[in-house]
Each structure stands twice: as C-alpha cells, then as structure tokens.
Design a protein around this motif. Structure first.
Motif, PDB file in Angstrom:
ATOM      1  N   TYR A   1      86.566  -9.377   8.962  1.00  9.62           N
ATOM      2  CA  TYR A   1      85.159  -9.179   8.660  1.00  9.62           C
ATOM      3  C   TYR A   1      84.428  -8.687   9.906  1.00  9.62           C
ATOM      4  CZ  TYR A   1      86.398 -11.502   4.412  1.00  9.62           C
ATOM      5  OH  TYR A   1      87.000 -11.811   3.219  1.00  9.62           O
ATOM      6  N   ASP A   2      83.521  -7.748   9.693  1.00 11.25           N
ATOM      7  CA  ASP A   2      82.798  -7.120  10.796  1.00 11.25           C
ATOM      8  C   ASP A   2      81.302  -7.247  10.549  1.00 11.25           C
ATOM      9  OD1 ASP A   2      82.028  -5.593  12.961  1.00 11.25           O
ATOM     10  OD2 ASP A   2      83.197  -3.823  12.395  1.00 11.25           O
ATOM     11  N   ILE A   3      80.586  -7.801  11.510  1.00 11.94           N
ATOM     12  CA  ILE A   3      79.136  -7.946  11.406  1.00 11.94           C
ATOM     13  C   ILE A   3      78.435  -6.603  11.609  1.00 11.94           C
ATOM     14  CG2 ILE A   3      78.742  -8.541  13.838  1.00 11.94           C
ATOM     15  CD1 ILE A   3      77.020 -10.344  10.945  1.00 11.94           C
ATOM     16  N   ASP A   4      79.120  -5.655  12.238  1.00  9.83           N
ATOM     17  CA  ASP A   4      78.567  -4.312  12.457  1.00  9.83           C
ATOM     18  C   ASP A   4      78.865  -3.463  11.230  1.00  9.83           C
ATOM     19  OD1 ASP A   4      77.801  -1.788  13.232  1.00  9.83           O
ATOM     20  OD2 ASP A   4      79.011  -1.758  15.068  1.00  9.83           O
ATOM     21  N   THR A   5      77.847  -3.203  10.423  1.00  8.25           N
ATOM     22  CA  THR A   5      78.045  -2.460   9.181  1.00  8.25           C
ATOM     23  C   THR A   5      77.754  -0.964   9.333  1.00  8.25           C
ATOM     24  OG1 THR A   5      75.794  -2.984   8.463  1.00  8.25           O
ATOM     25  CG2 THR A   5      77.555  -4.474   7.734  1.00  8.25           C
ATOM     26  N   SER A   6      77.469  -0.527  10.554  1.00 12.15           N
ATOM     27  CA  SER A   6      77.227   0.900  10.779  1.00 12.15           C
ATOM     28  C   SER A   6      78.557   1.657  10.714  1.00 12.15           C
ATOM     29  CB  SER A   6      76.571   1.117  12.147  1.00 12.15           C
ATOM     30  OG  SER A   6      77.492   0.792  13.185  1.00 12.15           O
ATOM     31  N   LEU A   7      78.474   2.976  10.556  1.00 13.89           N
ATOM     32  CA  LEU A   7      79.682   3.789  10.519  1.00 13.89           C
ATOM     33  C   LEU A   7      80.298   3.826  11.918  1.00 13.89           C
ATOM     34  CD1 LEU A   7      81.633   5.662   9.030  1.00 13.89           C
ATOM     35  CD2 LEU A   7      80.131   7.568   9.636  1.00 13.89           C
ATOM     36  N   HIS A   8      81.484   3.289  12.026  1.00 10.87           N
ATOM     37  CA  HIS A   8      82.244   3.318  13.274  1.00 10.87           C
ATOM     38  C   HIS A   8      83.715   3.140  12.928  1.00 10.87           C
ATOM     39  CE1 HIS A   8      81.607  -1.022  12.656  1.00 10.87           C
ATOM     40  NE2 HIS A   8      82.687  -1.222  13.396  1.00 10.87           N
ATOM     41  N   GLY A   9      84.575   3.406  13.878  1.00  6.12           N
ATOM     42  CA  GLY A   9      86.004   3.281  13.640  1.00  6.12           C
ATOM     43  C   GLY A   9      86.570   1.995  14.208  1.00  6.12           C
ATOM     44  N   HIS A  10      87.801   1.697  13.775  1.00  8.74           N
ATOM     45  CA  HIS A  10      88.518   0.529  14.273  1.00  8.74           C
ATOM     46  C   HIS A  10      89.893   0.962  14.773  1.00  8.74           C
ATOM     47  CE1 HIS A  10      85.599  -1.415  11.524  1.00  8.74           C
ATOM     48  NE2 HIS A  10      85.519  -2.236  12.556  1.00  8.74           N
ATOM     49  N   PHE A  11      90.295   0.368  15.889  1.00  9.31           N
ATOM     50  CA  PHE A  11      91.603   0.609  16.471  1.00  9.31           C
ATOM     51  C   PHE A  11      92.309  -0.734  16.567  1.00  9.31           C
ATOM     52  CE2 PHE A  11      94.595   0.570  19.930  1.00  9.31           C
ATOM     53  CZ  PHE A  11      95.225   1.798  19.865  1.00  9.31           C
ATOM     54  N   LYS A  12      93.509  -0.844  15.983  1.00  4.46           N
ATOM     55  CA  LYS A  12      94.270  -2.090  16.086  1.00  4.46           C
ATOM     56  C   LYS A  12      95.472  -1.866  16.977  1.00  4.46           C
ATOM     57  CE  LYS A  12      96.412  -5.925  13.845  1.00  4.46           C
ATOM     58  NZ  LYS A  12      96.778  -6.612  12.640  1.00  4.46           N
ATOM     59  N   CYS A  13      95.597  -2.724  17.983  1.00  3.28           N
ATOM     60  CA  CYS A  13      96.733  -2.652  18.899  1.00  3.28           C
ATOM     61  C   CYS A  13      97.957  -3.256  18.220  1.00  3.28           C
ATOM     62  CB  CYS A  13      96.426  -3.391  20.195  1.00  3.28           C
ATOM     63  SG  CYS A  13      97.807  -3.355  21.365  1.00  3.28           S
ATOM     64  N   GLU A  14      99.026  -2.505  18.185  1.00  2.90           N
ATOM     65  CA  GLU A  14     100.264  -2.968  17.558  1.00  2.90           C
ATOM     66  C   GLU A  14     101.005  -3.968  18.431  1.00  2.90           C
ATOM     67  OE1 GLU A  14     102.551   0.433  16.362  1.00  2.90           O
ATOM     68  OE2 GLU A  14     100.983   1.120  15.003  1.00  2.90           O
ATOM     69  N   SER A  15     100.581  -4.101  19.686  1.00  7.25           N
ATOM     70  CA  SER A  15     101.236  -5.042  20.589  1.00  7.25           C
ATOM     71  C   SER A  15     100.555  -6.412  20.572  1.00  7.25           C
ATOM     72  CB  SER A  15     101.235  -4.473  22.007  1.00  7.25           C
ATOM     73  OG  SER A  15     101.858  -5.359  22.899  1.00  7.25           O
ATOM     74  N   CYS A  16      99.234  -6.452  20.829  1.00  6.61           N
ATOM     75  CA  CYS A  16      98.525  -7.735  20.914  1.00  6.61           C
ATOM     76  C   CYS A  16      97.785  -8.110  19.628  1.00  6.61           C
ATOM     77  CB  CYS A  16      97.557  -7.733  22.092  1.00  6.61           C
ATOM     78  SG  CYS A  16      96.165  -6.582  21.912  1.00  6.61           S
ATOM     79  N   GLY A  17      97.594  -7.154  18.727  1.00  9.03           N
ATOM     80  CA  GLY A  17      96.924  -7.432  17.460  1.00  9.03           C
ATOM     81  C   GLY A  17      95.406  -7.385  17.493  1.00  9.03           C
ATOM     82  N   GLU A  18      94.822  -7.118  18.666  1.00 15.61           N
ATOM     83  CA  GLU A  18      93.360  -7.044  18.771  1.00 15.61           C
ATOM     84  C   GLU A  18      92.832  -5.824  18.013  1.00 15.61           C
ATOM     85  OE1 GLU A  18      90.905  -8.437  21.294  1.00 15.61           O
ATOM     86  OE2 GLU A  18      92.250  -9.718  22.440  1.00 15.61           O
ATOM     87  N   VAL A  19      91.607  -5.965  17.495  1.00 16.05           N
ATOM     88  CA  VAL A  19      90.939  -4.865  16.808  1.00 16.05           C
ATOM     89  C   VAL A  19      89.706  -4.496  17.627  1.00 16.05           C
ATOM     90  CG1 VAL A  19      89.779  -4.113  14.705  1.00 16.05           C
ATOM     91  CG2 VAL A  19      91.766  -5.625  14.552  1.00 16.05           C
TER      92      VAL A  19
ATOM     93  N   SER B   1      80.988  -6.174   6.696  1.00 16.21           N
ATOM     94  CA  SER B   1      81.850  -5.230   5.993  1.00 16.21           C
ATOM     95  C   SER B   1      83.292  -5.691   6.151  1.00 16.21           C
ATOM     96  CB  SER B   1      81.670  -3.810   6.533  1.00 16.21           C
ATOM     97  OG  SER B   1      82.013  -3.744   7.889  1.00 16.21           O
ATOM     98  N   LEU B   2      84.118  -5.263   5.224  1.00 15.89           N
ATOM     99  CA  LEU B   2      85.543  -5.594   5.267  1.00 15.89           C
ATOM    100  C   LEU B   2      86.270  -4.639   6.191  1.00 15.89           C
ATOM    101  CD1 LEU B   2      86.649  -6.228   1.576  1.00 15.89           C
ATOM    102  CD2 LEU B   2      86.553  -7.877   3.425  1.00 15.89           C
ATOM    103  N   VAL B   3      87.198  -5.178   6.938  1.00 14.68           N
ATOM    104  CA  VAL B   3      88.086  -4.363   7.752  1.00 14.68           C
ATOM    105  C   VAL B   3      89.498  -4.696   7.288  1.00 14.68           C
ATOM    106  CG1 VAL B   3      88.906  -3.852  10.091  1.00 14.68           C
ATOM    107  CG2 VAL B   3      86.497  -4.433   9.705  1.00 14.68           C
ATOM    108  N   THR B   4      90.108  -3.767   6.573  1.00 10.55           N
ATOM    109  CA  THR B   4      91.459  -3.975   6.064  1.00 10.55           C
ATOM    110  C   THR B   4      92.347  -2.880   6.626  1.00 10.55           C
ATOM    111  OG1 THR B   4      90.472  -4.835   4.045  1.00 10.55           O
ATOM    112  CG2 THR B   4      92.825  -4.414   3.976  1.00 10.55           C
TER     113      THR B   4
END
Length: 138
Positions: free
Chosen positions: A83-101, A72-75
């Motif tokens: 791109y995310d291999i986990d296509t189940s319903l879940h949330g994403h958190f992006k760190c504004e400091s290190c950029g990790e998702v 699935s796309l993560v934009t």
C-alpha cells in the motif's frame, strides 16, 4: 506531511471517512513509513499500540482508504500486495536482492500511449525491478 491527530481527523473527514483510533493510527503509520508496507507489516507495527487490533481490521481499513483515494495498491509481484500513501502518478522499483520498493518520478507528458485512444484509462502502474544502488555496492 502533517501527522498530528487533529489534522488527520480532518483529512479523513475530507475523504468521507469517519475517524476512529485504528484509522488515525493507520494513516499516521502510512504517512510516517513510506515503505510501501504489506498488511502484515502494518499489523505488526501497530499491534503494540493497539493490542486488540486484528488483521481483518487492517484489511477493512485499507479497503476504505482505497475506495476513498487515500492509498493506492502496489502489486509488483502476484502474491505481494503493498500500500502506498502517495497516490500521485509515479513509478515503483523493487530490488530483487533486498526486496525494498522505491518510488521514482515519472514525467507523464513524455509517456506515449498509442493504440488506446478510444479507451477509458482508469489507472496507470509503472513498475521496474532489478538491483538497487545499496545492493550493488555490497
């Protein structure tokens, strides 16, 4: 998740995708690196194993994976597609400091969707941003 070649070939076939070396290696990379990679990250990670790899091949393979429900796309940001291999319903958190998702679980039963009862929902995206635990400790 399994990442042996026979299992991945079967997995691709079950998703109506003809297995190829590039497709198998990309699937393996996505399964083993749950970092929500960009096209550039995938390309550079696989270039050592596949010296003839082009970014076009990466884009085309990801497009096939998207159309067949493997990724699935993560934009989160307009200019950054991941791109995310986990296509189940879940949330994403992006760190504004290190950029990790990061992935986080969502209880779909508690989501209230008022005002769209007669709509056909085709996709759900849940994004948060802020400072991750690691960066807060620095």
């Amino acid at each position: 998740m399994k990442t042996d070649v026979a299992w991945m070939k079967d997995y691709l076939k079950k998703h109506s995708i003809k297995p190829s070396t590039i497709r198998i290696k990309m699937l393996k990379y996505l399964m083993e690196n749950r970092i929500h990679p960009t096209v550039d990250e995938i390309y550079h990670a696989l270039l050592k194993d596949i010296p003839t790899l082009s970014k076009t091949s990466v884009y085309n393979t990801l497009d096939i994976f998207l159309k067949n429900g493997i990724v699935s796309l993560v934009t989160i940001e307009e200019k950054e597609t991941r791109y995310d291999i986990d296509t189940s319903l879940h949330g994403h958190f992006k760190c504004e400091s290190c950029g990790e998702v990061y992935d986080f679980q969502v209880n779909a039963e508690n989501l209230k969707e008022e005002g769209i009862e007669d709509f056909d929902v085709l996709d759900k995206k849940i994004y948060y941003s802020g400072i991750c635990e690691k960066c807060k400790k620095k």
